[in-house]
Design a protein around this motif. Sequence first.
Motif, PDB file in Angstrom:
ATOM      1  N   LYS A 197     -23.761  84.681 -59.074  1.00 11.11           N
ATOM      2  CA  LYS A 197     -23.806  84.699 -57.615  1.00 11.11           C
ATOM      3  C   LYS A 197     -23.505  83.320 -57.045  1.00 11.11           C
ATOM      4  N   TRP A 198     -24.083  82.283 -57.645  1.00 11.87           N
ATOM      5  CA  TRP A 198     -23.852  80.927 -57.163  1.00 11.87           C
ATOM      6  C   TRP A 198     -23.061  80.083 -58.161  1.00 11.87           C
ATOM      7  N   GLU A 220     -30.067  84.952 -61.002  1.00  6.10           N
ATOM      8  CA  GLU A 220     -28.720  85.437 -61.256  1.00  6.10           C
ATOM      9  C   GLU A 220     -28.638  86.404 -62.421  1.00  6.10           C
ATOM     10  N   GLU A 280     -28.017  89.476 -60.291  1.00  9.93           N
ATOM     11  CA  GLU A 280     -26.703  89.502 -59.675  1.00  9.93           C
ATOM     12  C   GLU A 280     -25.873  88.379 -60.288  1.00  9.93           C
TER      13      GLU A 280
END
Length: 230
Positions: free
Chosen positions: A216-217, A210, A213
Amino acid sequence: MKGATILIADDEKEIADLVALHLEKEGYRTLTTQDGREAVRIAQSQSIDLVILDIMMPHMDGYEVTRQIREQHRMPIIFLSAKTSDLDKITGLVIGADDYMTKPFNPMELVARVNAQIRRSTQLNVPEKRSSVLEANGLTIDPEQREVKVYGNVVELTPKEFDILYLLAGHPKKVFSAENIFRHVWGDDYFESGNTVMVHIRTLRRKLGEDVEKNKWIKTVWGVGYAFNG
């Protein structure tokens, strides 16, 4: 789980003996050593339920002891060290320790933390009906194997990192405060070292990729806590 066996590794024999005395009063069985290499040998050759480690020890420091123990075992590990910097604490938690106390310390607080870790470890080992594998946007969490994959690639997590991820992923969109995460995963009240959860979340995100990005979760809900963004 009184009667559990606790390994105490500290290069100061007086401290190791003091810790052993207080734990034995609680009904625990203790083994002590002043050598890091010997600590690994004991952990690999005997049934140990929890380890208390100093960082600075002869032949092998506590960080390396933790790395080697974590290759085969999941028992709780508590660092008890004179090193007080945030970097030392973060390093200990990231490599797989479950808690970190600094010297000088209150023996009764250490006993309380040992009790909490043993209780949590015992609860995790009670057979229970497991949920099915969780999947979300390329992330797969297998509770039976305690295995996590990102786009098919296995991600190596510490036991606490897995428990945090499984807790969040099992309740998509639900916001957990750091205090709630600590109670669920560590199985006790939120200790003063409030950055423990934050450190684990940060490392968990990095391992999941992450940093490329962001969020992300695992989503940060500023001023509230964390939620799974699955």
